[in-house]
Design a protein around this motif. Structure first.
Motif, PDB file in Angstrom:
ATOM      1  N   LYS A  49      38.214  41.252  37.863  1.00  0.00           N
ATOM      2  CA  LYS A  49      38.268  40.137  38.804  1.00  0.00           C
ATOM      3  C   LYS A  49      39.230  39.053  38.323  1.00  0.00           C
ATOM      4  O   LYS A  49      40.037  38.520  39.110  1.00  0.00           O
ATOM      5  CB  LYS A  49      36.861  39.575  38.983  1.00  0.00           C
ATOM      6  CG  LYS A  49      36.772  38.450  39.990  1.00  0.00           C
ATOM      7  CD  LYS A  49      35.334  37.965  40.129  1.00  0.00           C
ATOM      8  CE  LYS A  49      35.256  36.807  41.117  1.00  0.00           C
ATOM      9  NZ  LYS A  49      33.856  36.312  41.233  1.00  0.00           N
ATOM     10  N   LYS A  50      39.148  38.741  37.021  1.00  0.00           N
ATOM     11  CA  LYS A  50      40.058  37.734  36.482  1.00  0.00           C
ATOM     12  C   LYS A  50      41.511  38.209  36.550  1.00  0.00           C
ATOM     13  O   LYS A  50      42.412  37.431  36.897  1.00  0.00           O
ATOM     14  CB  LYS A  50      39.678  37.415  35.039  1.00  0.00           C
ATOM     15  CG  LYS A  50      38.355  36.662  34.915  1.00  0.00           C
ATOM     16  CD  LYS A  50      38.055  36.328  33.479  1.00  0.00           C
ATOM     17  CE  LYS A  50      36.749  35.545  33.363  1.00  0.00           C
ATOM     18  NZ  LYS A  50      36.428  35.226  31.953  1.00  0.00           N
ATOM     19  N   GLU A  51      41.731  39.527  36.242  1.00  0.00           N
ATOM     20  CA  GLU A  51      43.090  40.049  36.336  1.00  0.00           C
ATOM     21  C   GLU A  51      43.600  40.004  37.773  1.00  0.00           C
ATOM     22  O   GLU A  51      44.757  39.666  38.028  1.00  0.00           O
ATOM     23  CB  GLU A  51      43.129  41.481  35.805  1.00  0.00           C
ATOM     24  CG  GLU A  51      42.905  41.591  34.295  1.00  0.00           C
ATOM     25  CD  GLU A  51      42.942  43.023  33.825  1.00  0.00           C
ATOM     26  OE1 GLU A  51      43.051  43.925  34.692  1.00  0.00           O
ATOM     27  OE2 GLU A  51      42.865  43.261  32.601  1.00  0.00           O
ATOM     28  N   ARG A  52      42.721  40.362  38.741  1.00  0.00           N
ATOM     29  CA  ARG A  52      43.128  40.320  40.145  1.00  0.00           C
ATOM     30  C   ARG A  52      43.452  38.895  40.576  1.00  0.00           C
ATOM     31  O   ARG A  52      44.444  38.651  41.296  1.00  0.00           O
ATOM     32  CB  ARG A  52      42.017  40.899  41.006  1.00  0.00           C
ATOM     33  CG  ARG A  52      42.432  41.174  42.452  1.00  0.00           C
ATOM     34  CD  ARG A  52      41.277  41.687  43.282  1.00  0.00           C
ATOM     35  NE  ARG A  52      40.697  42.872  42.693  1.00  0.00           N
ATOM     36  CZ  ARG A  52      39.495  42.915  42.118  1.00  0.00           C
ATOM     37  NH1 ARG A  52      38.778  41.815  42.033  1.00  0.00           N
ATOM     38  NH2 ARG A  52      39.036  44.033  41.627  1.00  0.00           N
ATOM     39  N   GLU A  53      42.599  37.947  40.157  1.00  0.00           N
ATOM     40  CA  GLU A  53      42.871  36.546  40.509  1.00  0.00           C
ATOM     41  C   GLU A  53      44.186  36.069  39.895  1.00  0.00           C
ATOM     42  O   GLU A  53      44.972  35.363  40.552  1.00  0.00           O
ATOM     43  CB  GLU A  53      41.713  35.678  40.036  1.00  0.00           C
ATOM     44  CG  GLU A  53      40.419  35.894  40.817  1.00  0.00           C
ATOM     45  CD  GLU A  53      39.291  35.039  40.286  1.00  0.00           C
ATOM     46  OE1 GLU A  53      39.516  34.358  39.260  1.00  0.00           O
ATOM     47  OE2 GLU A  53      38.205  35.056  40.897  1.00  0.00           O
ATOM     48  N   THR A  54      44.446  36.495  38.638  1.00  0.00           N
ATOM     49  CA  THR A  54      45.701  36.093  37.996  1.00  0.00           C
ATOM     50  C   THR A  54      46.908  36.689  38.713  1.00  0.00           C
ATOM     51  O   THR A  54      47.916  36.010  38.951  1.00  0.00           O
ATOM     52  CB  THR A  54      45.689  36.546  36.533  1.00  0.00           C
ATOM     53  OG1 THR A  54      44.526  36.011  35.891  1.00  0.00           O
ATOM     54  CG2 THR A  54      46.926  36.068  35.806  1.00  0.00           C
ATOM     55  N   ALA A  55      46.808  38.016  39.074  1.00  0.00           N
ATOM     56  CA  ALA A  55      47.914  38.659  39.801  1.00  0.00           C
ATOM     57  C   ALA A  55      48.141  38.001  41.153  1.00  0.00           C
ATOM     58  O   ALA A  55      49.292  37.785  41.581  1.00  0.00           O
ATOM     59  CB  ALA A  55      47.620  40.155  39.964  1.00  0.00           C
ATOM     60  N   GLU A  56      47.025  37.683  41.840  1.00  0.00           N
ATOM     61  CA  GLU A  56      47.168  37.007  43.139  1.00  0.00           C
ATOM     62  C   GLU A  56      47.814  35.633  42.984  1.00  0.00           C
ATOM     63  O   GLU A  56      48.657  35.225  43.805  1.00  0.00           O
ATOM     64  CB  GLU A  56      45.789  36.888  43.793  1.00  0.00           C
ATOM     65  CG  GLU A  56      45.224  38.217  44.276  1.00  0.00           C
ATOM     66  CD  GLU A  56      43.842  38.054  44.874  1.00  0.00           C
ATOM     67  OE1 GLU A  56      43.330  36.907  44.840  1.00  0.00           O
ATOM     68  OE2 GLU A  56      43.294  39.047  45.371  1.00  0.00           O
ATOM     69  N   LYS A  57      47.436  34.909  41.950  1.00  0.00           N
ATOM     70  CA  LYS A  57      48.060  33.598  41.727  1.00  0.00           C
ATOM     71  C   LYS A  57      49.558  33.733  41.435  1.00  0.00           C
ATOM     72  O   LYS A  57      50.376  32.962  41.953  1.00  0.00           O
ATOM     73  CB  LYS A  57      47.361  32.889  40.568  1.00  0.00           C
ATOM     74  CG  LYS A  57      45.952  32.431  40.898  1.00  0.00           C
ATOM     75  CD  LYS A  57      45.316  31.737  39.703  1.00  0.00           C
ATOM     76  CE  LYS A  57      43.901  31.282  40.037  1.00  0.00           C
ATOM     77  NZ  LYS A  57      43.256  30.639  38.877  1.00  0.00           N
ATOM     78  N   ILE A  58      49.913  34.747  40.583  1.00  0.00           N
ATOM     79  CA  ILE A  58      51.339  34.939  40.272  1.00  0.00           C
ATOM     80  C   ILE A  58      52.120  35.338  41.533  1.00  0.00           C
ATOM     81  O   ILE A  58      53.224  34.825  41.805  1.00  0.00           O
ATOM     82  CB  ILE A  58      51.480  36.009  39.178  1.00  0.00           C
ATOM     83  CG1 ILE A  58      50.879  35.487  37.862  1.00  0.00           C
ATOM     84  CG2 ILE A  58      52.935  36.396  38.979  1.00  0.00           C
ATOM     85  CD1 ILE A  58      50.785  36.533  36.770  1.00  0.00           C
ATOM     86  N   ALA A  59      51.531  36.278  42.334  1.00  0.00           N
ATOM     87  CA  ALA A  59      52.210  36.696  43.559  1.00  0.00           C
ATOM     88  C   ALA A  59      52.343  35.535  44.541  1.00  0.00           C
ATOM     89  O   ALA A  59      53.387  35.356  45.193  1.00  0.00           O
ATOM     90  CB  ALA A  59      51.443  37.858  44.200  1.00  0.00           C
TER      91      ALA A  59
END
Length: 326
Positions: free
Chosen positions: A238-248
């Motif tokens: 979940k944290k990785e997905r949130e980080t990827a979404e923030k970067i995107a």
């Protein structure tokens, strides 16, 4: 008769007495002087007799094991109660000791005094009664005889010979007795075998239950560890997905903002919000007027051509007609 009565540590009483034969009683009462002295116990003072409501009492079974900690705690409570009672007696105010040559006596403080004496006034009264016997037993009732008596003579050997007739009966009785004894012995052996099998089965079942409990506990711990690991992995994903979404989102925002101003101006120009007044005047006024004039000129030219073609056709048709008439 000897008997033993003592109290167990768990609060229960036990009583045992030596067996004795049943006393033979006479048919009639004996005189008071010859009657034996019998010692009877009063059950009102017997500690084995339960008094009051027995529903709320906690009865401890004889086979139950008493907790040593509970016995120690009760002894400690009893010791503390005795110590508190002695302390209260010591701190209780007492009458001071009498002086030498004097002593304390009880004095009446009532309004009406009465004479006190250590001798109790008693009076003996006697009464003599005659001894009487118990009522004798009622004789057995025998009804009156009715009917006629008849008799007959039976000689020896006419009915049956006991020795010869009883032999089959004895054989049957002895055979049945032996058969019943053998059945009982076989039943006892079978019961002993069943008890042994039941004992072995219970031991095996207890071992299997212990193993099942151990496996269940191990499986429960594994499931808890698995769920914990899955929760941790889900949290990491979940944290990785949130980080990827923030970067995107950040990259998309930068890209969108980089082309936003040119795209806005281009869109405004394409929709006609930003325009050149001269170009707009030419497009809206001059070009339509020019197209109308060109269209009118072309229409006039087309009309003149059609008129000229019609005249030429008519002339040619007349010449043809004139040529055919000659």
């Amino acid at each position: 008769m000897a008997f033993v009565s003592h109290r167990e540590p768990n609060g229960t009483y036990t009583f045992s007495s030596r067996p004795r034969p049943v006393e033979t009683r006479a048919k009639y009462r004996e005189p008071p002087a010859q009657q034996p002295q019998s010692n009877y116990g009063n059950i009102m003072y017997d500690r084995r007799v339960v008094r009051g409501n027995t529903y709320a009492q906690h009865i401890i079974p004889t086979t139950a094991q008493v907790d040593p900690g509970e016995i120690q705690r009760q002894q400690e409570i009893r010791r503390r109660a005795i110590a508190r009672r002695r302390a209260r007696e010591q701190f209780r105010p007492k009458t001071p000791e009498a002086l030498q040559g004097r002593k304390h006596i009880d004095v009446q403080t009532d309004v009406y005094l009465e004479e006190l004496s250590d001798v109790i006034v008693t009076t003996d009264i006697e009464c003599q009664t005659d001894d009487f016997l118990d009522r004798p037993a009622t004789p057995l009732f025998i009804p009156a005889k009715s009917g006629k008596d008849a008799e007959t003579q039976i000689e020896d050997g006419e009915l049956f010979d006991f020795d010869s007739e009883v032999q089959p009966m004895l054989e049957v009785l002895v055979g049945k007795t032996i058969e019943q004894s053998l059945l009982e012995v076989m039943e006892e052996e079978e019961l002993a075998c069943l008890k042994a099998q039941q004992r072995a089965f219970e031991e095996m079942r207890n071992a299997e239950l212990a193993e099942v409990h151990r496996l269940q506990e191990q499986e429960r711990r594994r499931c808890e560890e698995k769920e914990r690991r899955i929760a941790q992995q889900k949290e990491v994903l979940k944290k990785e997905r949130e980080t990827a979404e923030k970067i995107a989102a950040r990259a998309y925002t930068q890209q969108y903002l980089a082309n936003l101003l040119p795209a806005v101006f281009t869109s405004l120009r394409s929709h006609g919000y930003l325009y050149d007044p001269v170009e707009r005047d030419i497009e809206t006024n001059f070009f339509p007027w020019l197209m109308d004039e060109v269209y009118n000129n072309l229409e006039k030219r087309y009309t003149a051509r059609e008129l000229l073609d019609t005249i030429i056709h008519d002339v040619a048709q007349r010449r043809l007609e004139l040529g055919q008439g000659v």
